[in-house]
Scaffold this active site. Sequence first.
Site, PDB file in Angstrom:
ATOM      1  N   ASP A 368       0.841  -1.206   0.000  1.00 16.95           N
ATOM      2  CA  ASP A 368       0.000   0.000   0.000  1.00 16.95           C
ATOM      3  C   ASP A 368       0.870   1.248   0.000  1.00 16.95           C
ATOM      4  OD1 ASP A 368      -2.323   1.875   1.019  1.00 16.95           O
ATOM      5  OD2 ASP A 368      -3.298  -0.041   0.611  1.00 16.95           O
ATOM      6  N   ASP A 369       0.321   2.333   0.468  1.00 15.32           N
ATOM      7  CA  ASP A 369       0.955   3.654   0.453  1.00 15.32           C
ATOM      8  C   ASP A 369       2.341   3.628   1.126  1.00 15.32           C
ATOM      9  OD1 ASP A 369       1.274   6.355   0.258  1.00 15.32           O
ATOM     10  OD2 ASP A 369      -0.528   6.870   1.392  1.00 15.32           O
ATOM     11  N   ASP A 484      -6.130   4.733  -5.828  1.00 11.59           N
ATOM     12  CA  ASP A 484      -6.798   5.463  -4.752  1.00 11.59           C
ATOM     13  C   ASP A 484      -7.100   6.893  -5.186  1.00 11.59           C
ATOM     14  OD1 ASP A 484      -7.837   5.875  -2.215  1.00 11.59           O
ATOM     15  OD2 ASP A 484      -6.109   5.020  -1.182  1.00 11.59           O
ATOM     16  N   ASP A 553     -13.031   2.087   4.115  1.00 10.98           N
ATOM     17  CA  ASP A 553     -11.859   2.128   4.991  1.00 10.98           C
ATOM     18  C   ASP A 553     -12.192   1.596   6.376  1.00 10.98           C
ATOM     19  OD1 ASP A 553      -9.841   2.933   3.376  1.00 10.98           O
ATOM     20  OD2 ASP A 553      -9.716   4.991   4.099  1.00 10.98           O
TER      21      ASP A 553
HETATM   22  C1  GLA Z   1      -6.864   5.507   1.678  1.00 12.99           C
HETATM   23  C2  GLA Z   1      -7.284   4.088   1.403  1.00 12.99           C
HETATM   24  C3  GLA Z   1      -6.618   3.161   2.373  1.00 12.99           C
HETATM   25  C4  GLA Z   1      -5.128   3.306   2.256  1.00 12.99           C
HETATM   26  C5  GLA Z   1      -4.733   4.745   2.463  1.00 12.99           C
HETATM   27  C6  GLA Z   1      -3.274   4.959   2.172  1.00 12.99           C
HETATM   28  O1  GLA Z   1      -7.366   5.950   2.890  1.00 12.99           O
HETATM   29  O2  GLA Z   1      -8.670   3.975   1.435  1.00 12.99           O
HETATM   30  O3  GLA Z   1      -6.999   1.832   2.134  1.00 12.99           O
HETATM   31  O4  GLA Z   1      -4.718   2.867   0.987  1.00 12.99           O
HETATM   32  O5  GLA Z   1      -5.468   5.618   1.636  1.00 12.99           O
HETATM   33  O6  GLA Z   1      -2.899   6.264   2.352  1.00 12.99           O
END
Ligand code: GLA
Length: 743
Positions: A368-369, A484, A553
């Site tokens: 992820d991020d 995203d 989320d």
């Molecule tokens: C959003 C997404 C999360 C995650 C964060 C990362 O909130 O919905 O699942 O990927 O960004 O910054």
Amino acid sequence: MKLIAFLAATLMVLPAPQARKAKKPAKPPVTPPAVQQQVVSVETENTSLILLIDGKGQVYTRHYGARIGQPGLYLEEALGEEDYNTCDGLAYPATGGRFVGEPALQVKYADGTHNTELYFTGVSSEERGGCSVTTLSLKDYVTELSVKLVFEAYLQEDIIVEHTEILNGGKQPLELLNYASSSLYVQADDYLLTHFWGAWAADMQMEHELLGHDLKVIESRRGTQATQGNNPSFLLSLGTREFSETAGEVIAGALAWSGNFRLSFERDNGGRLNILAGISPFASAYPLAAGASFTTPDMIYTWSGEGAGKASRNLHRWARKYSVYDGGEVNPTLLNSWEGAYFNFTTETLLRMMDDAAGMGLEMFVLDDGWFGNKFPRNGDNAGLGDWEVNTSKLPEGIDFLASYAHSKGLKFGIWIEPEMVNPRSELARNHPEWVVQSHGREVYQGRNQWVLDLSNPAVEDFVFGIFDRTMQLAPGIDYIKWDCNRVIQSFGSTYLGAQQDRFFVEYCQGLYNVMRRIREKYPRVLVQCCSSGGGRVDYGSLRYCNEIWTSDNTDARSRAFIQYGTSLIYPACVMGSHVSTVPNHQTGNVTPLKFRFDMACAGRLGMELQPKNLSADERALADRCIRSYKQYRDLVFTGDLYRLASPYDGKYYGLMYVSEDKSRAVVFTYCLDYEPRNVGGKTFRLQGLDPSRTYRVTEQNVDKSCWWGNGKRFTGDFLMGGAFNPRLPQIYSSAVFVLEAE
Ligand code: GLA
């Protein structure tokens, strides 16, 4: 049905002055010529949409509902006196003439006038594999504005999709002030509207509302994250004040558009309801040059005579076959790094997570991020967006190394991007300030410390496509991209559009689709998850290009009961990303048993989003077991028909099941959401969708001791559907999953 021939040529040659100049005497008014009345019936296996063309050439919607065997009988209906307002029920009402309601179409011509009166000029139909397309052509009888109403009828799924093509055939530009995709008049004594509101971590919350005589509007003006406030979809129960899964007439609708939308419901004083659906006209008076045309997004409709359950199943079946990208294919289980590591990871952290993912039997690892940015490293949400190079101090071995490690473990590899956004603290923001959405001379507000890139600008489209393209090149065999989009558009404007700011919202969304189209041309097989702070972009427009959504989320399994229930009313389970996370839950603080978390996540596309090394040995063993069993029945989740058995909104239990199309297998999910005093007899769930005469063996999953007395035994479908299925779910967060196999 045979269509009655129509003398189209008569209408085509009418004189059509473009602009009426004030000083010259007005030309004598023209009147539309009389035409022969006729009926056009758009039909699916069980439904008809019937349009009636009156003697003046006005097109009315006379029926949407159960299939009518002899639609021609509608010709018998008298449509009212000449003096009477005969415009109620127009199939595509335009501002002008006698129509004074909410218009589907409002045009402002170059001479400042607003009057449009559309008359029928022709109809055509063609077959397109599983779908028959009917096109009605209409034209204003004074100007050269014409409109095509295009209806696609998906026979087996009972879905009708409508869009509109508006052509400025005149010599002057004009502005479209309203340009709905569809208008649908229906008639009933009561209208119970079911729709979905939301907020961050509270997506797709259901709300019922009995419609009065005022105008009800569901709209998004957010630009991006258009669906986090409201979803562009609804169910309408007709002739009842109660929502039912199994009985009564229900119309469900969903707009395939990821930008600003507007659904309105206007009940006239005759009791008829007009449903308008389309792009929101908010700040979007769309200019149409001479000769230019505009095609509206698709509005998807279904009708059910058996309550909301059937309406959802129709949508799901259609979506899997025709709408969701690779819909109905089984997508891999996964471990996502976000809640387990957030921004704090090294190569080592990720490798060990991959080891655990592979060990538990998961099939993909998603980084992820936090993996990018060097000058402005992405170690928090305040820097780095826009600079999509691997952070070499955090991940010196690179993405290639991580992806090949995943592959060597038998895992697929996925990675997160947020390509429409830029942090002010980034090289991109410094190099291309003109690409940021902004209104000249005004403050550019931040949301989550970021700005939005202006996708109405083709140069930005290229850049955003390039981000995806380059990310795919970071390693051979990137299998999955999580796309995203974490903020809404505020103080909107484009440096590119100059004086044509009215185009901004529409062209942002079209720009997004242009990018997605290019991506799919180049990368047809990569899995794409559509995420927008969870479910901020959940619509059938984005799903044309994406395999799944990040449903919310909020990973708390209790909250998920409501979110997944709401989502399931419109969208199929094959798109519903659903993860098991740690407790106390990071969003709500709630503590639920691991089994309950798995049982909830297994009702969608199962994933995990936690640090696996923090699981105890017992928890780990349960996780392995749940993942193993999910793989045995998940084809039912991805391709089966959904039956909702109990709503989390109605009481203390939630229940649902998926049944294979041939009714030979099913999986049943049951949950207790609250403590039920003296629940000694178990909770009765009336199963649905089984073959009453077949015998099913029932097996509870992932337990040594079942909560149902019938576990492991064989029962006929009618027995199971008749109220005998009553597992004991005695405590808050008790849950049970059963697999049914016909013998
Ligand atoms: C959003 C997404 C999360 C995650 C964060 C990362 O909130 O919905 O699942 O990927 O960004 O910054």
